[in-house]
Design an enzyme around this catalytic site. Structure first.
Site, short mmCIF file in Angstrom:
data_model
loop_
_atom_site.label_atom_id
_atom_site.label_comp_id
_atom_site.label_asym_id
_atom_site.label_seq_id
_atom_site.Cartn_x
_atom_site.Cartn_y
_atom_site.Cartn_z
N HIS A 19 0.82 -1.21 0.00
CA HIS A 19 0.00 0.00 0.00
C HIS A 19 0.86 1.26 0.00
O HIS A 19 0.68 2.15 -0.84
CB HIS A 19 -0.92 -0.01 1.23
CG HIS A 19 -1.79 1.21 1.34
ND1 HIS A 19 -3.07 1.26 0.83
CD2 HIS A 19 -1.57 2.43 1.88
CE1 HIS A 19 -3.59 2.45 1.06
NE2 HIS A 19 -2.69 3.18 1.71
N GLU A 20 1.78 1.33 0.93
CA GLU A 20 2.58 2.54 1.06
C GLU A 20 3.55 2.71 -0.10
O GLU A 20 3.90 3.84 -0.46
CB GLU A 20 3.35 2.52 2.40
CG GLU A 20 2.47 2.51 3.64
CD GLU A 20 1.52 3.69 3.71
OE1 GLU A 20 1.78 4.73 3.06
OE2 GLU A 20 0.50 3.58 4.40
N HIS A 23 2.01 4.94 -2.77
CA HIS A 23 2.19 6.38 -2.49
C HIS A 23 3.64 6.79 -2.75
O HIS A 23 3.90 7.84 -3.36
CB HIS A 23 1.84 6.67 -1.03
CG HIS A 23 0.41 6.41 -0.68
ND1 HIS A 23 -0.64 6.91 -1.41
CD2 HIS A 23 -0.15 5.72 0.35
CE1 HIS A 23 -1.78 6.53 -0.86
NE2 HIS A 23 -1.51 5.80 0.21
#
Length: 425
Positions: A19-20, A23
């Site tokens: 997920h990170e 970003h």
């Protein structure tokens, strides 16, 4: 227990990192400085710096974050007047590192009591050097200088040109969306891997494989090979939708339309009320038939179809929460995930992989909810900016994010306490 803990750490770690990383990747592509990439929250366990980013592992396994320069949750530890620091000066005469931590010592550092700083625009720091309060000394700070924060974490300073708001609006929206997007991609890949491990794709049909003894279905005359095609006159195309309707109507009469030997008939049932995980749900005791497709196309396609089926189920549950009222039993936090991981670990690797895919989709969808502090809330602020033609003031965005974060933490505490009561008492 050891196996469960290891499995939980692996599953949690994969979810957070994937997920990170979404970003992180798109922030880097947009020229946004990523100051810290953290797995876990709370006190720092270990940290390392590489290519302007500090990678940290933190104590609490309740999430993670990418700390981008200039966003509302990028909180610099303010160097207030009187703050003691140590400066490391490079051969170019510029400050290369500012140490505000008592846990770390800079070799040949110049001690200074800060009087003022500008680490965003003009890049300077000034104060009383070596305890001499008769004169204020100013040093220019290198663009890529670092600051050692009070907990000993070294991060790069955040000049305006590398801050989040300096990127174009579409780049910021893509950066915010990239985390959930990565979760969906992970789920698709995971479901495809699972299909190959299973040797094919097994689909639950609306045909009845059998009924349990003394069940409502058997007493109503439902037989093996019957196909349930409608409930209360509403056409049904998948077993999940039928099961949800039955669960939503304990002790309430339902009209089931069946196909048997080419003929259609309608029978009435009243689902028995059962207590499941603290919720009162309806059950009739039907076992669904399955079919398995072993073709290569089915295995590859299961990445998308498997992810889509779970997505539909999640939205059905969310819709149920809206129409039937919110309950903490409908939600699960780290304790619930740990308990589910324990069950999956006992069932084998395939069940753990399935759990990873389901959790990944859950994480992606939840993060897209338009709630401040979540990715969906940030995207909503991007949309507002696009409509207004200018961003909200950073102070306003910080307050909105803080309120959202506070509400999320309150919800997390309530959900965790509810999970503890459900699973341990």
């Amino acid at each position: 227990m050891i196996v469960t803990i290891i499995t939980f750490i692996i599953v949690f770690g994969i979810l957070v990192i994937v997920h990170e990383f979404g970003h992180f990747f798109f922030a880097k592509r947009a020229g946004i400085l990523v100051r810290e990439f953290s797995v876990g929250m709370g006190p720092k366990i270990v940290a390392m710096r590489r290519h302007a980013t500090t990678y940290t592992l933190r104590l609490l396994p309740i999430g993670g974050y990418v700390r981008m320069a200039g966003v509302a949750d990028d909180e610099d530890e303010e160097l207030k007047p009187g703050t003691p620091v140590s400066l490391q000066i490079g051969a170019d005469g510029l400050v290369h590192s500012i140490n505000a931590s008592k846990k770390t010592t800079l070799f040949n550092g110049i001690p200074m009591s800060v009087t003022a700083t500008d680490l965003e625009k003009e890049l300077w720091i000034e104060g009383y050097e070596n305890g001499d309060e008769t004169a204020v000394k100013r040093y220019q700070v290198q663009h890529d200088a670092t600051i050692v924060e009070h907990d000993g974490t070294e991060v790069q300073i955040a000049p305006v040109d590398v801050q989040f708001q300096s990127a174009k609006l579409w780049q910021r929206m893509l950066t915010n969306f990239a985390g959930p997007m990565n979760n969906f991609i992970l789920a698709i890949i995971t479901f495809a891997i699972l299909a190959f491990m299973q040797g094919g794709v097994t689909t639950v049909t609306t045909h009845v494989a059998g009924t349990t003894a003394h069940s409502v279905a058997r007493q109503a005359g439902i037989q093996k090979n019957d196909q349930i095609v409608a409930v209360n006159g509403k056409k049904m195309t998948d077993a999940q939708s039928i099961s949800l309707l039955i669960q939503d109507n304990p002790n309430k009469r339902l009209q089931l339309t069946l196909k048997r030997a080419g003929k259609t008939q309608t029978i009435a049932v009243k689902p028995a009320a059962k207590k499941v995980a603290g919720n009162r749900v309806g059950q009739i005791g039907v076992k669904w038939a399955t079919v398995t497709d072993t073709s290569l196309g089915a295995k590859l396609g299961y990445g998308v179809t498997g992810a889509w089926n779970i997505t539909k189920q999640i939205f059905q549950v969310l819709g149920h929460m809206v129409t039937h009222g919110f309950s903490l039993n409908d939600l699960g936090g780290p304790v619930a995930i740990f308990a589910t991981t324990s069950q999956a670990a006992k069932s084998g690797v395939r069940q753990v992989i399935y759990l990873l895919a389901v959790l990944s989709i859950n994480l992606g969808i939840v993060n897209l909810l338009p709630i401040p502090a979540l990715d969906g809330g940030k995207i909503l602020l991007n949309i507002v900016e696009g409509i207004r033609g200018k961003p909200l003031r950073l102070e306003t965005e910080s307050v909105i994010t803080l309120i959202g974060f506070g509400l999320l933490m309150l919800l997390m505490v309530l959900v965790t306490w509810n999970d503890i009561q459900r699973y341990f008492f």
